[in-house]
Write a protein that holds these residues in place. Sequence first.
Motif, PDB file in Angstrom:
ATOM      1  N   GLN A  13      15.111  30.747  57.440  1.00 42.43           N
ATOM      2  CA  GLN A  13      16.367  30.006  57.505  1.00 42.43           C
ATOM      3  C   GLN A  13      17.564  30.912  57.249  1.00 42.43           C
ATOM      4  O   GLN A  13      18.616  30.778  57.894  1.00 42.43           O
ATOM      5  N   THR A  45      21.534  25.986  50.310  1.00 41.79           N
ATOM      6  CA  THR A  45      21.682  24.652  49.742  1.00 41.79           C
ATOM      7  C   THR A  45      20.622  23.709  50.298  1.00 41.79           C
ATOM      8  O   THR A  45      19.985  22.955  49.555  1.00 41.79           O
ATOM      9  N   ARG A  46      20.429  23.751  51.613  1.00 43.04           N
ATOM     10  CA  ARG A  46      19.440  22.874  52.248  1.00 43.04           C
ATOM     11  C   ARG A  46      18.031  23.184  51.760  1.00 43.04           C
ATOM     12  O   ARG A  46      17.220  22.285  51.542  1.00 43.04           O
ATOM     13  N   ALA A  47      17.724  24.472  51.597  1.00 39.13           N
ATOM     14  CA  ALA A  47      16.364  24.870  51.212  1.00 39.13           C
ATOM     15  C   ALA A  47      16.052  24.551  49.763  1.00 39.13           C
ATOM     16  O   ALA A  47      14.881  24.506  49.381  1.00 39.13           O
ATOM     17  N   ARG A  78      15.261  17.119  46.687  1.00 44.60           N
ATOM     18  CA  ARG A  78      14.054  16.566  47.304  1.00 44.60           C
ATOM     19  C   ARG A  78      13.078  17.681  47.699  1.00 44.60           C
ATOM     20  O   ARG A  78      11.870  17.485  47.682  1.00 44.60           O
ATOM     21  N   VAL A  79      13.628  18.860  48.075  1.00 46.04           N
ATOM     22  CA  VAL A  79      12.758  19.995  48.407  1.00 46.04           C
ATOM     23  C   VAL A  79      12.078  20.516  47.142  1.00 46.04           C
ATOM     24  O   VAL A  79      10.875  20.796  47.130  1.00 46.04           O
ATOM     25  N   ARG A 138      25.121  27.318  53.303  1.00 46.60           N
ATOM     26  CA  ARG A 138      24.452  26.099  53.762  1.00 46.60           C
ATOM     27  C   ARG A 138      22.930  26.215  53.833  1.00 46.60           C
ATOM     28  O   ARG A 138      22.228  25.326  53.349  1.00 46.60           O
ATOM     29  N   PRO A 139      22.357  27.277  54.414  1.00 44.75           N
ATOM     30  CA  PRO A 139      20.891  27.336  54.464  1.00 44.75           C
ATOM     31  C   PRO A 139      20.245  27.387  53.087  1.00 44.75           C
ATOM     32  O   PRO A 139      19.155  26.839  52.885  1.00 44.75           O
ATOM     33  N   LEU A 148      17.527  21.796  47.983  1.00 48.43           N
ATOM     34  CA  LEU A 148      17.920  20.441  47.608  1.00 48.43           C
ATOM     35  C   LEU A 148      16.919  19.839  46.623  1.00 48.43           C
ATOM     36  O   LEU A 148      15.738  20.215  46.618  1.00 48.43           O
ATOM     37  N   ASP A 170       9.254  27.958  58.903  1.00 46.91           N
ATOM     38  CA  ASP A 170      10.036  26.965  58.160  1.00 46.91           C
ATOM     39  C   ASP A 170      10.298  27.413  56.724  1.00 46.91           C
ATOM     40  O   ASP A 170      10.691  26.616  55.879  1.00 46.91           O
TER      41      ASP A 170
END
Length: 399
Positions: free
Chosen positions: A211, A105-107, A111-112, A102-103, A109, A206
């Motif tokens: 993360q 994938t979020r980092a 949009r990132v 998950r971390p 994405l 951040d």
Amino acid sequence: MSRQPDHVPADRVVHFDIYDVPGADEDIQLAYRAFQQAHPDIFWTPANGGHWVATRADDIEAIQRDHENFSHRRITIPPMPPEYPRQIPLEVDPPEHAAYRRPLTRALLPRVVNALETKITGLTVQLVEALLPRGECEFIEDFAKILPIAVFLDLVDLPRADRALLLPLAEDAVRGTSVEARHRAHAGIAAYLMPWIEARRAHPGDDLLSQIVNADINGKKISQAEAVAFASLVLFGGLDTVASSLGFIAHFLARNPDHRRQLREGLDDPAFMQGAIEELLRRHGVANTARTVTRDMEFRGMQLRAGDMILPPNLLYGLDERKVQDPLRVDFTRPFPVPHATFGNGPHTCPGAVLARREIRAFLTEWLRRIPDFAVRPGTKPRLATGMVNGVLSLELVW
């Protein structure tokens, strides 16, 4: 060498050494495909402790998606010893895998990655314009091992200057021919990371490293040992895989002026560029991850035993004529989606795929605008290497 197990038919024994594939010094992907074309769809090799190899697209995808029968718990050939820490999240199966992934994938994405566009483009332009007046370069050291690695080190907020220390360790980790060499590389990365991990666990930022090392795994903070394993794997992936892809693509374009021309004419056509990048990725796959058979079972007519290792080479998926028409021809107009497994399939599909594609697009766009025609330096040929990640070690270009 490993002796032939009793459950392996004699006619399925083929000598295949992932670290020494005949013909790989000319074209790694074609060297793999020679085994696909000349031997049974699934065969067993005594090399590197002995393991199965699945060579056809449908079987590769089936293995990659079926974690219950083909576990990720050991993914290297030969496997690391059981006491060695898991490579998180790659050696973690669903459903546990999702929490670790998950971390990442979020980092990473879209949009990132979109927010990184200006930085990626700016660095690419800076590198290409510095090389342009020279009329020559060693592409791997001068470009491929700078662009994606600088972007990645910024993502994890580690000093770009540490690149020289980290790259040799990454090389041994992904192409080391022995368990001992890979173990030393992992130990070296762990020693490098430890003070950074301790600092980010105490005072998170951040950045991606913060993360990862503070990930919440089912309501509990990841342990320090797991944080080291997780950060190490991410570092190896970030330091090598895209650099390898860039090397293969640059080598192909250096030898194929018609394809260079097609790309130059289509640089401002997003749909064309999307398809062209997928086609280049299809033809030039890099990464391999093995699986561990979890139970005695029959698979495609073969009797597999619990504990057997099986290798489904990602690159062979896109080179299988049963899946891709005329697979050796690079066709930028091939219907979309272009069939390949360069980033894997299923829950373990590479989370960095969006970033990798963006960096490849930046290279193609900014390089071809400024250096439209280039070639391999006469009298030289690239130095190629096979392993868990196939790579281009050196590539001399002139223009």
